[in-house]
Design a protein around this motif. Structure first.
Motif, PDB file in Angstrom:
ATOM      1  N   VAL A  89       0.839  -1.204   0.000  1.00 55.96           N
ATOM      2  CA  VAL A  89       0.000   0.000   0.000  1.00 55.96           C
ATOM      3  C   VAL A  89       0.871   1.250   0.000  1.00 55.96           C
ATOM      4  O   VAL A  89       0.695   2.148  -0.823  1.00 55.96           O
ATOM      5  CB  VAL A  89      -0.956   0.011   1.213  1.00 55.96           C
ATOM      6  CG1 VAL A  89      -1.552   1.403   1.409  1.00 55.96           C
ATOM      7  CG2 VAL A  89      -2.059  -1.019   1.033  1.00 55.96           C
ATOM      8  N   LEU A  90       1.835   1.297   0.914  1.00 60.41           N
ATOM      9  CA  LEU A  90       2.633   2.517   1.018  1.00 60.41           C
ATOM     10  C   LEU A  90       3.560   2.695  -0.189  1.00 60.41           C
ATOM     11  O   LEU A  90       3.848   3.823  -0.593  1.00 60.41           O
ATOM     12  CB  LEU A  90       3.409   2.545   2.330  1.00 60.41           C
ATOM     13  CG  LEU A  90       2.514   2.758   3.563  1.00 60.41           C
ATOM     14  CD1 LEU A  90       3.323   2.639   4.853  1.00 60.41           C
ATOM     15  CD2 LEU A  90       1.790   4.109   3.520  1.00 60.41           C
ATOM     16  N   SER A  91       4.000   1.597  -0.790  1.00 59.88           N
ATOM     17  CA  SER A  91       4.837   1.786  -1.975  1.00 59.88           C
ATOM     18  C   SER A  91       3.989   2.259  -3.150  1.00 59.88           C
ATOM     19  O   SER A  91       4.432   3.068  -3.966  1.00 59.88           O
ATOM     20  CB  SER A  91       5.655   0.529  -2.302  1.00 59.88           C
ATOM     21  OG  SER A  91       4.984  -0.303  -3.209  1.00 59.88           O
ATOM     22  N   GLU A 134       4.788   5.748  -5.025  1.00 60.23           N
ATOM     23  CA  GLU A 134       4.985   5.897  -6.470  1.00 60.23           C
ATOM     24  C   GLU A 134       3.937   6.824  -7.072  1.00 60.23           C
ATOM     25  O   GLU A 134       4.226   7.562  -8.012  1.00 60.23           O
ATOM     26  CB  GLU A 134       4.964   4.537  -7.173  1.00 60.23           C
ATOM     27  CG  GLU A 134       6.049   3.556  -6.714  1.00 60.23           C
ATOM     28  CD  GLU A 134       7.468   4.098  -6.770  1.00 60.23           C
ATOM     29  OE1 GLU A 134       7.750   4.972  -7.614  1.00 60.23           O
ATOM     30  OE2 GLU A 134       8.308   3.659  -5.947  1.00 60.23           O
ATOM     31  N   PHE A 135       2.727   6.804  -6.506  1.00 59.44           N
ATOM     32  CA  PHE A 135       1.720   7.755  -6.974  1.00 59.44           C
ATOM     33  C   PHE A 135       2.237   9.186  -6.840  1.00 59.44           C
ATOM     34  O   PHE A 135       2.023  10.025  -7.717  1.00 59.44           O
ATOM     35  CB  PHE A 135       0.407   7.603  -6.200  1.00 59.44           C
ATOM     36  CG  PHE A 135      -0.515   8.774  -6.394  1.00 59.44           C
ATOM     37  CD1 PHE A 135      -1.255   8.895  -7.550  1.00 59.44           C
ATOM     38  CD2 PHE A 135      -0.590   9.792  -5.436  1.00 59.44           C
ATOM     39  CE1 PHE A 135      -2.074  10.003  -7.768  1.00 59.44           C
ATOM     40  CE2 PHE A 135      -1.405  10.897  -5.635  1.00 59.44           C
ATOM     41  CZ  PHE A 135      -2.145  11.003  -6.804  1.00 59.44           C
ATOM     42  N   TRP A 137       3.150  12.001  -0.168  1.00 56.79           N
ATOM     43  CA  TRP A 137       1.992  11.106  -0.256  1.00 56.79           C
ATOM     44  C   TRP A 137       2.156   9.893   0.645  1.00 56.79           C
ATOM     45  O   TRP A 137       1.210   9.439   1.280  1.00 56.79           O
ATOM     46  CB  TRP A 137       1.724  10.717  -1.718  1.00 56.79           C
ATOM     47  CG  TRP A 137       1.171  11.893  -2.464  1.00 56.79           C
ATOM     48  CD1 TRP A 137       1.889  12.844  -3.131  1.00 56.79           C
ATOM     49  CD2 TRP A 137      -0.201  12.300  -2.537  1.00 56.79           C
ATOM     50  NE1 TRP A 137       1.052  13.814  -3.642  1.00 56.79           N
ATOM     51  CE2 TRP A 137      -0.236  13.498  -3.297  1.00 56.79           C
ATOM     52  CE3 TRP A 137      -1.400  11.775  -2.058  1.00 56.79           C
ATOM     53  CZ2 TRP A 137      -1.429  14.181  -3.572  1.00 56.79           C
ATOM     54  CZ3 TRP A 137      -2.596  12.450  -2.348  1.00 56.79           C
ATOM     55  CH2 TRP A 137      -2.599  13.643  -3.090  1.00 56.79           C
ATOM     56  N   GLU A 138       3.372   9.370   0.717  1.00 59.40           N
ATOM     57  CA  GLU A 138       3.583   8.186   1.553  1.00 59.40           C
ATOM     58  C   GLU A 138       3.465   8.524   3.051  1.00 59.40           C
ATOM     59  O   GLU A 138       2.707   7.890   3.780  1.00 59.40           O
ATOM     60  CB  GLU A 138       4.977   7.593   1.267  1.00 59.40           C
ATOM     61  CG  GLU A 138       5.296   6.389   2.144  1.00 59.40           C
ATOM     62  CD  GLU A 138       6.763   5.953   2.055  1.00 59.40           C
ATOM     63  OE1 GLU A 138       7.463   6.396   1.117  1.00 59.40           O
ATOM     64  OE2 GLU A 138       7.206   5.195   2.933  1.00 59.40           O
ATOM     65  N   ASN A 139       4.208   9.537   3.485  1.00 60.88           N
ATOM     66  CA  ASN A 139       4.296   9.811   4.926  1.00 60.88           C
ATOM     67  C   ASN A 139       3.172  10.699   5.430  1.00 60.88           C
ATOM     68  O   ASN A 139       2.521  10.383   6.421  1.00 60.88           O
ATOM     69  CB  ASN A 139       5.636  10.477   5.263  1.00 60.88           C
ATOM     70  CG  ASN A 139       6.798   9.529   5.050  1.00 60.88           C
ATOM     71  OD1 ASN A 139       6.605   8.325   4.908  1.00 60.88           O
ATOM     72  ND2 ASN A 139       8.003  10.065   5.000  1.00 60.88           N
ATOM     73  N   ILE A 162      -5.393  19.351  -2.563  1.00 56.26           N
ATOM     74  CA  ILE A 162      -3.991  19.032  -2.253  1.00 56.26           C
ATOM     75  C   ILE A 162      -3.195  18.920  -3.549  1.00 56.26           C
ATOM     76  O   ILE A 162      -2.085  19.458  -3.669  1.00 56.26           O
ATOM     77  CB  ILE A 162      -3.922  17.705  -1.447  1.00 56.26           C
ATOM     78  CG1 ILE A 162      -4.601  17.891  -0.085  1.00 56.26           C
ATOM     79  CG2 ILE A 162      -2.477  17.240  -1.296  1.00 56.26           C
ATOM     80  CD1 ILE A 162      -4.714  16.623   0.747  1.00 56.26           C
ATOM     81  N   LYS A 163      -3.769  18.235  -4.530  1.00 56.99           N
ATOM     82  CA  LYS A 163      -3.089  18.087  -5.815  1.00 56.99           C
ATOM     83  C   LYS A 163      -2.916  19.443  -6.494  1.00 56.99           C
ATOM     84  O   LYS A 163      -1.865  19.744  -7.078  1.00 56.99           O
ATOM     85  CB  LYS A 163      -3.885  17.136  -6.723  1.00 56.99           C
ATOM     86  CG  LYS A 163      -3.768  15.688  -6.293  1.00 56.99           C
ATOM     87  CD  LYS A 163      -4.922  14.825  -6.773  1.00 56.99           C
ATOM     88  CE  LYS A 163      -5.007  14.754  -8.274  1.00 56.99           C
ATOM     89  NZ  LYS A 163      -6.169  13.933  -8.696  1.00 56.99           N
TER      90      LYS A 163
END
Lengths: 498, 498
Positions: B264-266, B270-271, B305-307, B455-456
């Motif tokens: 999920v986090l990867s 990458e997103f 996005w990940e953290n 946000i985007k």
């Protein structure tokens, strides 16, 4: 592995050729990706990239130093056959590339890209008038292309040679004359006799894609197709084969969800193309003599596997257990049902769905029309009527819509004129190869045993391993000591369908 | 859409640049295909093709006429900022490309290709001696590369600048000094307090790939990732993002079958990279200013996005229903479990599996060692001991095998020295951007609503749409009026983990 290329000039040519090869490799990967994976809005950037790579490849091929080297090599007398092959292929490519002025290529590219859109729209709405003006422009472009290329007898020769090196309109006319004369009464007889079904309940049975994919993979494994090692099977709108070299050859199929014969036979057909590329001599890697020599020879390989192997009674028996395992409806049918279903004969409108017997008439029709366009000044306006008349003459049926008539194929919209005959050349040749193979092998027994090694070896030895060393006619002489002869195909049809 | 490039010289540059762009596009597609699709024996031909394309691209970049045009453009005063960006990026690329003599590049390519094989073997057998001589050669190559590139203060500057334009070793040292000073006691406190778990039963739960893929696709759709339109999600051994242009940006993930946080986090990570590429200004298409400006800025997007998003309590709540739907074991857990599980903190040996707090120590360790190699003449022989000592100093644990120590990363085997710091730059910057974003947006509320548009937009406006117009430091000044400041990250860690 010692190099088969020893001559210094040829080695120098090959060193320079490597970047043309690399660009070709990239173009193939980009093309495959476009059909199989590309998100739909990627098209703009992909097209620009492909356009730039084409120009680049052309530029390297036509660099004066490169041409000079090829010219120099042409004058060397003691080249071996591999080296002579390299020189022949490059000389031909250079000659073809140099024929067209850049403005012409630009015009061709613009017209065909717009014509393709117009054709799509015309086909969708069954409105020929949307495509007609574009077809006139394409006829004009095809004529000019023939003039740029030059020809001895008639303009059609020049275009035909692009796809089937060394084959002339006379050759094709002779082939079709014989075929029309013998196959027409044969078709009538087949229909009268009624031994071969015109339809079969299996046509209507529906399947799950995942199940059907298992069947296709089972068959490919039986054939020894190196899935995951040197090949892949994917899905695309139109099945095709592409090679990125000898060690990465990929095929695609499609799943309509019913009439499973279509996906099985198209997978088997593409396997035939792929095998030709996979069985190349590895010493030719990165050189211009690696890969199939012409479209006709290529098609002979795909048709061999599709018609001779895939439509045999033994093949139906061989695959029956996997069909039974994966397709629930199969319990209602026997292996003989599968065989009959794969061999239905029925005059119909659409070439790509045609059976083995009527298929060649579809090609003959197109060949006649293309010759009229090129040699006799026939205009797009007249073509639908000519199409329908010829369809009635050859198969006794008359299209009611443009979609099931002149608008069915994309080829002309792409500017491809002179290509169709290679489909028939391949079909006839596959039968010819079969009868020669039978002198050495018990083909039917091997198929029923699922023992395809000897068949693949035979094809490799006679055809595949030679790559493009020899022009098609010479390859054929060396392989079977004969030229293309339609009698074999006619004999095969008689034996199979009467 | 009017072109932002009006100056004649720049337009001429861009016309010529188009083929360099096209080659880059092809290289990316070939690279992606290699990781995602290629049958394994395709590697030989693919490598040769990639090698030829690299040389080709280099040749076009260094063509005297091209360099002359770029030189000419450098002297033009009234260029707009887009045009100046084009000139800056090309001038830099030309400078870097010209620094290395061809023999050096050949040696680099040969050594790294053999070193990579040696590293694989060494890692598999946990035998450092197999890699050690290669690492010495790579250290030597890295030093020579630094000399070719030139530097003001120390050799490491030259390599760092390759990956993070304009950032110096001094900058990075300052950043890490602060981080080490503040984060070490913070980590100890976190571990003492025990509010944050060091492990969680969810780590052990196993899943079906097909189910997990549904979760990932659900998340990507929530993010508005244009799957099938301008993007794809595929599977590869190591997750990565690649862009073939603005309209075809693809990410990959992998499925271990357990510890679903990783996939999920990867995917979310990458997103973040992909979004940066997807939100480029379309007017930059085909030009050298399209695409992310540096690795550090790129990593700030993925880490954001990940953290910031992916590890937030709100995100855990948002995705809980789809987790519940697709993962049977989830019925035993609450959204709070997911949140805690995503935020475990635990000193461990492997960088790629490290949590947010300890991650930067892994990078600091590598940075220290790389500087020693380059500036202090440290040899490969001494490195394992130095690695282990530093690991003990920073995280209080000592690797027992080479595999969980110095042999874990592929980077050095690839000849990549000076790259690691960009991971920390990105991590710190992601927190800095977050606090600036909070001035304008209620980030947490937006995440909990699954309303990612604002946000985007914020990221596009501040960062993405500028492509590579400005060098990283200038981009940052324009985006948030500050330079990189580790305080934000430390604050974020305190707020999140204490």
């Amino acid at each position: 592995m010692e190099s088969v290329f020893q001559n210094e000039t040829v080695r120098e040519i090959l060193t320079r050729y490597r970047r043309i090869w690399a660009i070709g490799h990239a173009q193939s990967v980009l093309g495959w990706d476009m059909e199989v994976n590309m998100p739909r809005e990627g098209i703009l950037e992909r097209s620009v990239a492909q356009g730039e790579l084409s120009v680049l490849s052309q530029e390297f091929l036509l660099k004066p130093e490169f041409i000079e080297l090829v010219e120099k090599a042409k004058g060397i007398e003691d080249l071996n056959e591999y080296e002579r092959g390299v020189v022949r292929v490059l000389d031909r490519n250079i000659r073809i590339s140099r024929s067209f002025p850049p403005e012409f290529l630009r015009e061709m590219s613009e017209v065909t890209s717009q014509a393709t859109k117009a054709w799509e729209e015309a086909k969708r709405s069954d409105d020929y008038s949307k495509f007609e003006p574009w077809l006139d422009r394409i006829i004009d472009l095809a004529k000019r292309a023939a003039d740029y290329l030059g020809y001895e007898d008639e303009p059609y020769d020049a275009l035909l040679d692009l796809f089937e090196e060394g084959t002339t309109t006379k050759d094709v006319t002779r082939m079709f004359d014989k075929l029309e004369k013998e196959l027409k009464p044969l078709l009538e007889k087949i229909m009268e006799e009624g031994k071969v079904p015109q339809s079969h309940p299996l046509e209507k049975e529906t399947y799950e894609q995942a199940q059907m994919e298992k069947v296709n993979r089972w068959i490919l494994e039986k054939f020894g197709f190196p899935l995951g090692v040197r090949s892949r099977l994917d899905v695309s709108a139109h099945p095709f084969t592409t090679e990125f070299g000898i060690r990465d050859v990929r095929i695609t199929t499609r799943y309509e969800g019913y009439d499973f014969r279509m996906t099985v036979l198209s997978t088997v057909h593409e396997f035939g193309h792929a095998l030709y590329e996979l069985q190349q001599d590895e010493r030719f890697m990165f050189s211009p003599i690696v890969g199939g020599v012409s479209l006709g020879i290529h098609e002979s390989q795909s048709r061999f596997w599709e018609n001779i192997v895939g439509r045999s009674r033994e093949f139906a028996g061989l695959i029956y257990p996997t069909l039974r395992e994966n397709l629930p409806f199969m319990s209602k049918y026997t292996p003989e049902d599968v065989y009959l279903y794969f061999n239905m004969v029925r005059p119909d409108f659409i070439r790509t769905e045609a059976d083995v017997v009527t298929y060649n008439f579809h090609i003959l029709l197109r060949f006649k029309l293309e010759r009229m366009m090129l040699n006799e000044g026939v205009k797009a306006k007249e073509l639908p009527e000519l199409w329908n008349d010829e369809m009635e003459n050859l198969l006794g049926i008359r299209p009611k819509t443009y979609r099931e008539g002149i608008l069915q194929d994309i080829h002309w919209a792409h500017g491809t004129v002179g290509y169709f005959p290679t489909y028939s050349i391949g079909t006839l040749l596959s039968a010819q190869l079969y009868y020669h193979m039978k002198r050495d092998l018990n083909v039917e027994e091997l198929i029923s045993e699922g023992n395809f090694g000897p068949i693949k070896d035979w094809l490799r030895e006679r055809i595949h391993r030679h790559g493009s060393i020899y022009p098609p006619k010479e390859l054929l002489q060396r392989a079977i000591g004969e030229e293309l002869n339609p009698d074999y195909f006619i004999r095969w049809v008689k034996e199979r369908y009467l």
